[in-house]
Scaffold this active site. Structure first.
Site, PDB file in Angstrom:
ATOM      1  N   GLU A   1      10.992  23.710 -92.190  1.00  0.00           N
ATOM      2  CA  GLU A   1      10.363  24.868 -92.820  1.00  0.00           C
ATOM      3  C   GLU A   1      11.423  25.746 -93.464  1.00  0.00           C
ATOM      4  O   GLU A   1      12.027  26.600 -92.780  1.00  0.00           O
ATOM      5  CB  GLU A   1       9.613  25.696 -91.777  1.00  0.00           C
TER       6      GLU A   1
ATOM      7  N   SER B   1       4.148  27.339 -97.168  1.00  0.00           N
ATOM      8  CA  SER B   1       3.234  27.456 -98.319  1.00  0.00           C
ATOM      9  C   SER B   1       2.524  26.151 -98.677  1.00  0.00           C
ATOM     10  O   SER B   1       2.294  25.869 -99.857  1.00  0.00           O
ATOM     11  CB  SER B   1       3.960  28.036 -99.539  1.00  0.00           C
TER      12      SER B   1
ATOM     13  N   GLU C   1      10.179  32.825 -87.425  1.00  0.00           N
ATOM     14  CA  GLU C   1       9.768  34.204 -87.108  1.00  0.00           C
ATOM     15  C   GLU C   1      10.181  34.568 -85.682  1.00  0.00           C
ATOM     16  O   GLU C   1      10.509  35.719 -85.403  1.00  0.00           O
ATOM     17  CB  GLU C   1       8.256  34.355 -87.322  1.00  0.00           C
TER      18      GLU C   1
ATOM     19  N   HIS D   1      10.213  28.623 -84.164  1.00  0.00           N
ATOM     20  CA  HIS D   1       9.744  29.050 -85.491  1.00  0.00           C
ATOM     21  C   HIS D   1      10.676  30.143 -86.012  1.00  0.00           C
ATOM     22  O   HIS D   1      11.168  30.968 -85.238  1.00  0.00           O
ATOM     23  CB  HIS D   1       8.300  29.561 -85.390  1.00  0.00           C
TER      24      HIS D   1
ATOM     25  N   GLY E   1       5.122  31.672 -96.261  1.00  0.00           N
ATOM     26  CA  GLY E   1       4.303  32.826 -96.624  1.00  0.00           C
ATOM     27  C   GLY E   1       4.604  33.397 -97.994  1.00  0.00           C
ATOM     28  O   GLY E   1       4.186  34.508 -98.314  1.00  0.00           O
TER      29      GLY E   1
ATOM     30  N   ASN F   1      -0.788  26.850 -87.654  1.00  0.00           N
ATOM     31  CA  ASN F   1      -0.149  27.921 -86.875  1.00  0.00           C
ATOM     32  C   ASN F   1      -0.772  29.245 -87.303  1.00  0.00           C
ATOM     33  O   ASN F   1      -0.510  29.715 -88.408  1.00  0.00           O
ATOM     34  CB  ASN F   1       1.357  27.890 -87.166  1.00  0.00           C
ATOM     35  N   TRP F   2      -1.563  29.822 -86.416  1.00  0.00           N
ATOM     36  CA  TRP F   2      -2.248  31.081 -86.772  1.00  0.00           C
ATOM     37  C   TRP F   2      -1.344  32.301 -86.658  1.00  0.00           C
ATOM     38  O   TRP F   2      -1.719  33.392 -87.039  1.00  0.00           O
ATOM     39  CB  TRP F   2      -3.488  31.259 -85.891  1.00  0.00           C
ATOM     40  N   LYS F   3      -0.175  32.130 -86.046  1.00  0.00           N
ATOM     41  CA  LYS F   3       0.729  33.277 -85.848  1.00  0.00           C
ATOM     42  C   LYS F   3      -0.027  34.405 -85.130  1.00  0.00           C
ATOM     43  O   LYS F   3      -0.891  34.112 -84.309  1.00  0.00           O
ATOM     44  CB  LYS F   3       1.321  33.715 -87.192  1.00  0.00           C
TER      45      LYS F   3
ATOM     46  N   GLY G   1       0.610  27.588 -92.108  1.00  0.00           N
ATOM     47  CA  GLY G   1       0.329  28.933 -91.612  1.00  0.00           C
ATOM     48  C   GLY G   1      -0.932  29.485 -92.245  1.00  0.00           C
ATOM     49  O   GLY G   1      -2.051  29.192 -91.830  1.00  0.00           O
ATOM     50  N   GLY G   2      -0.755  30.272 -93.313  1.00  0.00           N
ATOM     51  CA  GLY G   2      -1.864  30.993 -93.944  1.00  0.00           C
ATOM     52  C   GLY G   2      -3.088  30.146 -94.222  1.00  0.00           C
ATOM     53  O   GLY G   2      -4.235  30.556 -93.941  1.00  0.00           O
TER      54      GLY G   2
HETATM   55  P1  PGA Z   1       2.738  29.382 -94.426  1.00  0.00           P
HETATM   56  O1  PGA Z   1       3.469  29.360 -92.986  1.00  0.00           O
HETATM   57  O2  PGA Z   1       1.946  28.101 -94.537  1.00  0.00           O
HETATM   58  O3  PGA Z   1       1.855  30.605 -94.370  1.00  0.00           O
HETATM   59  O4  PGA Z   1       3.811  29.484 -95.448  1.00  0.00           O
HETATM   60  C1  PGA Z   1       4.023  28.166 -92.481  1.00  0.00           C
HETATM   61  C2  PGA Z   1       4.626  28.415 -91.133  1.00  0.00           C
HETATM   62  O5  PGA Z   1       5.227  29.479 -90.920  1.00  0.00           O
HETATM   63  O6  PGA Z   1       4.518  27.559 -90.229  1.00  0.00           O
END
Ligand code: PGA
Length: 249
Positions: free
Chosen positions: A163, A209, A95, A93, A169, A9-11, A230-231
């Site tokens: 999650e 993470s 966010e 998600h 993050g 997930n590149w957000k 994500g990251g």
């Molecule tokens: P992260 O994000 O791997 O950067 O913690 C995961 C996500 O939000 O799907």
């Protein structure tokens, strides 16, 4: 057998220059055992599809609207995402729940519309730190699960990502026991609601993470069928070892 799934997930990250990362993943994992989904921002989907027409990578979007089409300025429908090259969509998600006040009922409505359009959905659930500390995690997950998953699902088109919000993050990861407890709980709840045939075909991802150095331990947990990353999905050199760890699990 559930096919393992590594989803990136590149957000709100990435412009044209970053398409090379998707190309690199596609080239490095031609023989992948796991399914690989990359969810770049919507603006890159169509161009990314050049690298994913053949090969191991499938494209995902990060959200879709809950309406089929119409007067919804700025919003994007499931049909448009499919047209741009996506076959998966991430929904609910944390966010989006936080930034756009999306509730479980919205997530369920979006899932229904995306499934109807022919997409596969990755529905995200997870508790806040205060909820974990108050030992309410399983109640929170049960509520989200009951309200966010529509009644009419086909198990192989539904993916659930657990999650914990406090792990996203932050570099913090729940213990292996905590991950196992929630994943087992989700599987059992799915079984109660949908029966064992459907419940056994739903893939459960852990997210929050996930990094090259912790992936193998997480993938060894029962009922963890992959990860939502994500990251560490932004750079092919970080995401590749995670895919390899999943292939080896
Ligand atoms: P992260 O994000 O791997 O950067 O913690 C995961 C996500 O939000 O799907």
């Amino acid at each position: 057998m559930r096919r393992k799934l590594a989803a990136g997930n590149w957000k709100m990250n990435g412009t044209s220059a970053d398409l090379a990362q998707i190309e690199a993943i596609a080239q490095a994992h031609t023989g992948a055992l796991s399914e690989i989904v990359m969810a770049p921002p919507t603006t890159l989907l169509h161009r990314a599809s050049e690298f994913t027409k053949t090969g191991p990578v499938t494209l995902g979007a990060q959200d879709c609207d809950k309406h089929e089409n119409g007067a919804h300025t700025g919003d994007i429908s499931a049909e448009m995402l499919i047209d741009a090259g996506a076959s998966y969509v991430i929904l609910g998600h944390s966010e989006r729940r936080a930034d756009h006040a999306e509730h479980d009922e919205d997530v369920s409505a979006k899932a229904q519309i995306a499934l109807k359009a022919g997409m596969r959905v990755i529905i995200c659930l997870g508790e806040e730190l205060e909820e974990r500390e108050a030992e309410n995690t399983l109640d929170v997950i049960a509520g989200q699960l009951a309200r966010s998953i529509p009644a009419d699902i086909s198990g192989d088109r539904l993916v659930i990502a657990y999650e914990p919000i406090w792990a996203i993050g932050t570099g913090k990861v729940p213990s292996i026991e905590q991950i196992a407890e929630v994943h087992d709980f989700i599987r059992a709840r799915l079984e109660e609601r949908f029966g064992s045939r459907i419940a056994r075909s739903v893939r459960l991802l852990y997210g929050g993470s996930v990094k090259p150095n912790n992936a193998a331990a997480i993938f060894a947990v029962d009922n963890v069928d992959g990860a939502l990353v994500g990251g560490a999905s932004l750079i092919a050199d970080d995401f590749s070892p995670i895919i390899n760890a999943l292939d080896a699990s």
